[in-house]
Design an enzyme around this catalytic site. Sequence first.
Site, mmCIF file in Angstrom:
data_model
loop_
_atom_site.group_PDB
_atom_site.id
_atom_site.type_symbol
_atom_site.label_atom_id
_atom_site.label_comp_id
_atom_site.label_asym_id
_atom_site.label_seq_id
_atom_site.Cartn_x
_atom_site.Cartn_y
_atom_site.Cartn_z
ATOM 1 N N PHE A 90 0.801 -1.225 0.000
ATOM 2 C CA PHE A 90 0.000 0.000 0.000
ATOM 3 C C PHE A 90 0.830 1.271 0.000
ATOM 4 C CE2 PHE A 90 0.937 -0.155 4.542
ATOM 5 C CZ PHE A 90 1.107 1.189 4.835
ATOM 6 N N LYS A 119 -1.364 -7.175 -9.472
ATOM 7 C CA LYS A 119 -2.350 -7.116 -8.396
ATOM 8 C C LYS A 119 -1.961 -5.959 -7.473
ATOM 9 C CE LYS A 119 -2.803 -8.564 -4.363
ATOM 10 N NZ LYS A 119 -3.458 -7.372 -3.789
ATOM 11 N N GLU A 143 -4.924 -3.856 -2.190
ATOM 12 C CA GLU A 143 -6.375 -3.681 -2.065
ATOM 13 C C GLU A 143 -6.712 -2.403 -1.292
ATOM 14 O OE1 GLU A 143 -4.502 -5.916 -0.731
ATOM 15 O OE2 GLU A 143 -4.902 -6.114 1.414
ATOM 16 N N SER A 161 5.100 -7.081 3.196
ATOM 17 C CA SER A 161 5.557 -7.552 4.509
ATOM 18 C C SER A 161 6.257 -8.907 4.408
ATOM 19 C CB SER A 161 4.348 -7.687 5.441
ATOM 20 O OG SER A 161 3.510 -8.707 4.940
ATOM 21 N N CYS A 178 9.557 1.923 3.261
ATOM 22 C CA CYS A 178 10.431 0.797 3.608
ATOM 23 C C CYS A 178 11.845 1.290 3.870
ATOM 24 C CB CYS A 178 10.430 -0.231 2.496
ATOM 25 S SG CYS A 178 11.059 0.455 0.982
ATOM 26 N N GLU A 203 9.083 -4.205 13.007
ATOM 27 C CA GLU A 203 8.996 -3.037 12.132
ATOM 28 C C GLU A 203 7.738 -2.271 12.539
ATOM 29 O OE1 GLU A 203 7.854 -3.866 8.047
ATOM 30 O OE2 GLU A 203 8.978 -2.141 7.318
HETATM 31 P P1 NAD Z 1 1.358 -6.600 2.966
HETATM 32 O O1 NAD Z 1 2.314 -7.728 2.957
HETATM 33 O O2 NAD Z 1 0.294 -6.575 3.972
HETATM 34 O O3 NAD Z 1 0.638 -6.516 1.537
HETATM 35 C C1 NAD Z 1 1.394 -6.580 0.343
HETATM 36 C C2 NAD Z 1 0.614 -7.386 -0.690
HETATM 37 O O4 NAD Z 1 0.504 -8.741 -0.256
HETATM 38 C C3 NAD Z 1 -0.790 -6.877 -0.901
HETATM 39 O O5 NAD Z 1 -1.056 -6.873 -2.280
HETATM 40 C C4 NAD Z 1 -1.662 -7.855 -0.140
HETATM 41 O O6 NAD Z 1 -2.908 -8.047 -0.753
HETATM 42 C C5 NAD Z 1 -0.859 -9.137 -0.151
HETATM 43 N N1 NAD Z 1 -0.988 -9.903 1.100
HETATM 44 C C6 NAD Z 1 -1.135 -9.419 2.343
HETATM 45 N N2 NAD Z 1 -1.164 -10.424 3.239
HETATM 46 C C7 NAD Z 1 -1.005 -11.557 2.558
HETATM 47 C C8 NAD Z 1 -0.916 -12.916 2.924
HETATM 48 N N3 NAD Z 1 -1.022 -13.310 4.188
HETATM 49 N N4 NAD Z 1 -0.723 -13.834 1.962
HETATM 50 C C9 NAD Z 1 -0.603 -13.442 0.682
HETATM 51 N N5 NAD Z 1 -0.694 -12.162 0.263
HETATM 52 C C10 NAD Z 1 -0.883 -11.225 1.190
HETATM 53 O O7 NAD Z 1 2.243 -5.266 3.010
HETATM 54 P P2 NAD Z 1 1.716 -3.775 3.158
HETATM 55 O O8 NAD Z 1 1.218 -3.575 4.540
HETATM 56 O O9 NAD Z 1 0.839 -3.441 2.008
HETATM 57 O O10 NAD Z 1 3.088 -2.970 2.958
HETATM 58 C C11 NAD Z 1 3.952 -2.631 4.011
HETATM 59 C C12 NAD Z 1 5.144 -3.556 4.064
HETATM 60 O O11 NAD Z 1 5.816 -3.521 2.805
HETATM 61 C C13 NAD Z 1 6.181 -3.134 5.090
HETATM 62 O O12 NAD Z 1 6.662 -4.278 5.723
HETATM 63 C C14 NAD Z 1 7.261 -2.479 4.247
HETATM 64 O O13 NAD Z 1 8.547 -2.495 4.831
HETATM 65 C C15 NAD Z 1 7.209 -3.330 3.036
HETATM 66 N N6 NAD Z 1 7.786 -2.652 1.903
HETATM 67 C C16 NAD Z 1 9.017 -3.069 1.496
HETATM 68 C C17 NAD Z 1 9.628 -2.437 0.427
HETATM 69 C C18 NAD Z 1 10.982 -2.882 -0.021
HETATM 70 O O14 NAD Z 1 11.358 -2.527 -1.133
HETATM 71 N N7 NAD Z 1 11.713 -3.636 0.772
HETATM 72 C C19 NAD Z 1 8.993 -1.383 -0.238
HETATM 73 C C20 NAD Z 1 7.732 -0.989 0.209
HETATM 74 C C21 NAD Z 1 7.138 -1.638 1.284
#
Ligand code: NAD
Length: 536
Positions: free
Chosen positions: A172, A196, A199, A266, A321, A421
């Site tokens: 997000f 994708k 959401e 994540s 991040c 985090e």
């Molecule tokens: P998230 O993992 O909750 O969601 C990311 C994607 O995964 C979404 O599209 C979501 O629908 C899907 N998803 C969520 N839970 C899932 C599950 N249990 N099984 C399968 N798919 C799932 O992450 P977020 O909250 O949207 O983003 C924040 C996280 O992203 C933080 O941890 C941040 O550090 C990380 N991030 C990392 C970078 C990087 O380059 N290292 C860049 C941006 C964000």
Amino acid sequence: QISAIGASHLSTATQSSLKHANPSMRIPNLIGGEFVDSQASTTINVVNPATQEVVSQVPLTTNEEFKAAIRAAKRAFPSWRNTPVTTRQRVMFKLQELIRRDMDKLAMNITIEQGKTLKDAHGDVFRGLEVVEHACGMGTLQMGEFVSNVSNGIDTYSIREPLGVCAGICPFNFPAMIPLWMFPMAVTCGNTFVLKPSEKDPGASMILAELAMEAGLPNGVLNIVHGTNRNSVVVDRDCFAFQFGQEIVNNICDDDDIKAISFVGSNTAGMHIYARAAAKGKRVQSNMGAKNHAIIMPDASIDATLNALVAAGFGAAGQRCMALSTAVFVGGSKSWEEGLVERAKTLKVNAGTEPGADLGPVISKQAKDRIYRLIQSGIESGARLLIDGRHILVPGYENGNFVGPTILSDVTSNMECYEEEIFGPVLLCMQADSLEEAIDIVNRNKYGNGASIFTTSGVAARKFQNEIEAGQVGINVPIPVPLPFFSFTGSKSSFAGDLNFYGKAGMQFYTQIKTVTQQWKDLPSQGVSLAMPTSQ
Ligand code: NAD
């Protein structure tokens, strides 16, 4: 109340071309070049984090629609892979022009759905735009290798070929930049793509897809599906709340026609996707969580360092991040904490659309509660609260998910607020007696996304650069996110895979090597020999 933003992400022409009426402003799928309203009976609300207003609804793309998207991507692949790379690059040239044209619209959409300030949202788009510009040089980036006369009359060369259908799963926090890390590189390499979006804020992806099509991307080269794996409370058309079991992410991992997955998000989701997709033989690049440290040497330039720490700790409400979430003060620099507090107090917390806002809200009520809980757990385990951003009230936005700048001092590495985090505007301060001790603290942390040092000593900087275990290293630079001709290089638990996003590694991720050995010589045949051919 559903505002008109859902389908109004799209131009009027596209809205009217939706195959089905879209009365509830549901975000459509993009399948084979058409924005199609999903037949899903369940949706997830996209909520403005500053107001709690429902902006639009994301459908949980059905299995049939998912399969149709894959079929469309597969159908589009043969002619797209045979389209000259120069033509593919020209689509990117046009796309970068269109993104510039619609920069304000994209930024406004990001602010409304994600919460960050408008200025920051422009940065989000711009850092993605740079990857589109980078993709414009794909011909050069893809140049292969050639060795003449590896044996008598024999030459060997390598060719980089696209993989087929690739997929991207987005977080997000950068609604424009991260989709732009993915599909421009993938499609310019000759792949087709299924995206994708998160959401929580899919709007920017939809606008970008529309621009990509306006730029000339053929039907089916980019497709968009929606949903998540997570069980959440969603609302069906009759407004009944219930749990759902749709698993779009698992579908992406399992589908035999998808050859590669780019993931950012994540660790829970990233490691699940990495393991599940690898078990199906796919290549995966998975960028995950972070705990980025800054080491502050007593010889650093005080003003510049404190300004950098405050900007990198609290910008985007700490939801980057590469946010600097932990400051390790070495020796006498510990007394600088006061300067941090003074600066943090001047920051304005407000809705991202308000002029002068420095920090917008965090993404959701759940995120806010989690941040509160981790701050409290830090206090209870002995950290000192230097400035408390909890319970702040933003006039006119009383329902927003606001958390003000928060600083915890005397943090130690066994505290939960340090181990987790936080992903909010919370800066942790730690102390070390020497550079060695500070480096040891950073290296013992499980994450390895980014780390910075602030110093005027070249010797200290060089030692830090050599010994620090992090993918992206800053020397007097707080958020060292590389420009796209390099790659985004997280390490340890911040990354799984071996080919990073964008740059040469990004191109390598989206292509496979074919090695050709050719013989052109005018010699009489040597007869049949069953021995292993050798080059002598
Ligand atoms: P998230 O993992 O909750 O969601 C990311 C994607 O995964 C979404 O599209 C979501 O629908 C899907 N998803 C969520 N839970 C899932 C599950 N249990 N099984 C399968 N798919 C799932 O992450 P977020 O909250 O949207 O983003 C924040 C996280 O992203 C933080 O941890 C941040 O550090 C990380 N991030 C990392 C970078 C990087 O380059 N290292 C860049 C941006 C964000």
